[in-house]
Design a protein around this motif. Structure first.
Motif, mmCIF file in Angstrom:
data_model
loop_
_atom_site.group_PDB
_atom_site.id
_atom_site.type_symbol
_atom_site.label_atom_id
_atom_site.label_comp_id
_atom_site.label_asym_id
_atom_site.label_seq_id
_atom_site.Cartn_x
_atom_site.Cartn_y
_atom_site.Cartn_z
ATOM 1 N N GLN A 7 8.628 4.041 8.430
ATOM 2 C CA GLN A 7 7.801 2.860 8.232
ATOM 3 C C GLN A 7 6.687 2.790 9.262
ATOM 4 O O GLN A 7 5.553 2.398 8.958
ATOM 5 C CB GLN A 7 8.667 1.598 8.294
ATOM 6 C CG GLN A 7 7.911 0.307 7.988
ATOM 7 C CD GLN A 7 7.357 0.302 6.566
ATOM 8 O OE1 GLN A 7 7.991 0.801 5.646
ATOM 9 N NE2 GLN A 7 6.174 -0.275 6.391
ATOM 10 N N GLU A 57 4.065 5.176 8.251
ATOM 11 C CA GLU A 57 3.316 4.605 7.124
ATOM 12 C C GLU A 57 2.284 3.589 7.615
ATOM 13 O O GLU A 57 1.142 3.564 7.133
ATOM 14 C CB GLU A 57 4.297 3.948 6.149
ATOM 15 C CG GLU A 57 3.654 3.455 4.869
ATOM 16 C CD GLU A 57 3.255 4.598 3.957
ATOM 17 O OE1 GLU A 57 2.346 4.382 3.130
ATOM 18 O OE2 GLU A 57 3.847 5.692 4.074
ATOM 19 N N LYS A 116 -1.936 3.974 7.402
ATOM 20 C CA LYS A 116 -2.752 3.008 6.676
ATOM 21 C C LYS A 116 -4.002 2.605 7.453
ATOM 22 O O LYS A 116 -4.962 2.104 6.858
ATOM 23 C CB LYS A 116 -1.916 1.762 6.370
ATOM 24 C CG LYS A 116 -0.864 1.978 5.292
ATOM 25 C CD LYS A 116 -0.093 0.704 5.015
ATOM 26 C CE LYS A 116 0.963 0.927 3.937
ATOM 27 N NZ LYS A 116 1.760 -0.315 3.668
ATOM 28 N N LYS A 144 -0.198 11.630 7.698
ATOM 29 C CA LYS A 144 1.218 11.302 7.588
ATOM 30 C C LYS A 144 2.073 12.565 7.679
ATOM 31 O O LYS A 144 3.119 12.579 8.347
ATOM 32 C CB LYS A 144 1.478 10.589 6.262
ATOM 33 C CG LYS A 144 2.910 10.056 6.114
ATOM 34 C CD LYS A 144 3.167 9.594 4.689
ATOM 35 C CE LYS A 144 2.214 8.489 4.295
ATOM 36 N NZ LYS A 144 2.529 7.980 2.934
#
Length: 240
Positions: free
Chosen positions: A3, A6, A10, A20
């Protein structure tokens, strides 16, 4: 951690998936390195292994094998009147044999075996189990008493425990105080602080890799607002 990766990806408007993958690949490499260190915590000494082999070679095991009976022959006996009655073939009649030289050439293999045999004769094996354990303790083949959790970690003997645990100060020169990048690096430092299989130098090397990685993407981070637009001086290397 996924997470956090992520959230960091972003913040980049471009090359989201590639960034990523790079972060996940680096985290997997840290896990693989720790797994290798965990599965191979001890590297045997070749000299100690050779001493152990020489000690084991002195032990003799008496194994009595059952005598096998010779198979009975069902063939009829052949009667031989005279073995030397046939005429010679004469193949060595015109052969020229070279005389042996006066200097004898010694074989290195036989010399090594002879020296090994002399060492075995001169070395007295332990007469009981206590002497054997004392000998193995002096040679470093068994645990020394009292046993502690730091035995075998001679490389980290001069390193303090706090250097393994408190890794957050290495983020102050370059990492932002808040945001997804800060959250990701805090998770990385917490994971490294709880890793008992990596040295302090290896942990600093991994933090230095993430610092160089985000520094290469600094322009994108400033555009997205992940870090403030403040010119920063290049911090010293953490590998020292």
């Amino acid at each position: 951690m996924l997470q956090a990766v992520e959230n960091v990806s972003k913040t980049f408007s471009k090359e989201n998936e590639e960034l990523k993958k790079n972060l996940i690949a680096k985290l997997e490499s840290i896990t693989d390195e720790s797994e290798v260190a965990r599965l191979e915590p001890f590297k045997p000494d070749k000299q100690k292994t050779a001493d152990l082999n020489s000690l084991l070679n002195t032990l003799k095991v008496d194994v009595k094998k059952p005598k096998k009976k010779a198979p009975e022959s069902h063939l009829a006996a052949v009667k031989i009147d005279n073995v030397y009655g046939a005429d010679p073939s004469g193949i060595f009649r015109n052969a020229n044999f070279k005389e042996e030289s006066g200097t004898d050439s010694k074989l290195t293999t036989w010399e090594m075996l002879y020296q090994k045999e002399l060492e075995l004769l001169a070395t007295q094996p332990p007469s009981n189990g206590f002497q054997q354990m004392i000998l193995w303790t002096k040679q470093g083949k068994v645990w020394q008493f009292p046993i502690d959790n730091e035995q075998g970690l001679e490389e980290e003997a001069q390193v303090g425990f706090h250097e393994h645990v408190f890794l957050e100060p290495y983020l102050k020169p370059w990492c932002p105080r808040r945001g997804p990048v800060r959250h990701f690096m805090e998770l990385v430092t917490v994971g490294l602080s709880k890793n008992p299989y990596l040295t302090v130098a290896q942990k600093k090397e991994h933090i230095n890799w993430f610092r160089n990685f985000f520094d290469a993407q600094r322009s994108i981070l400033i555009e997205t607002g992940a870090i403030p637009d403040v010119p920063s001086k290049s911090p010293p290397s953490l590998s020292a």
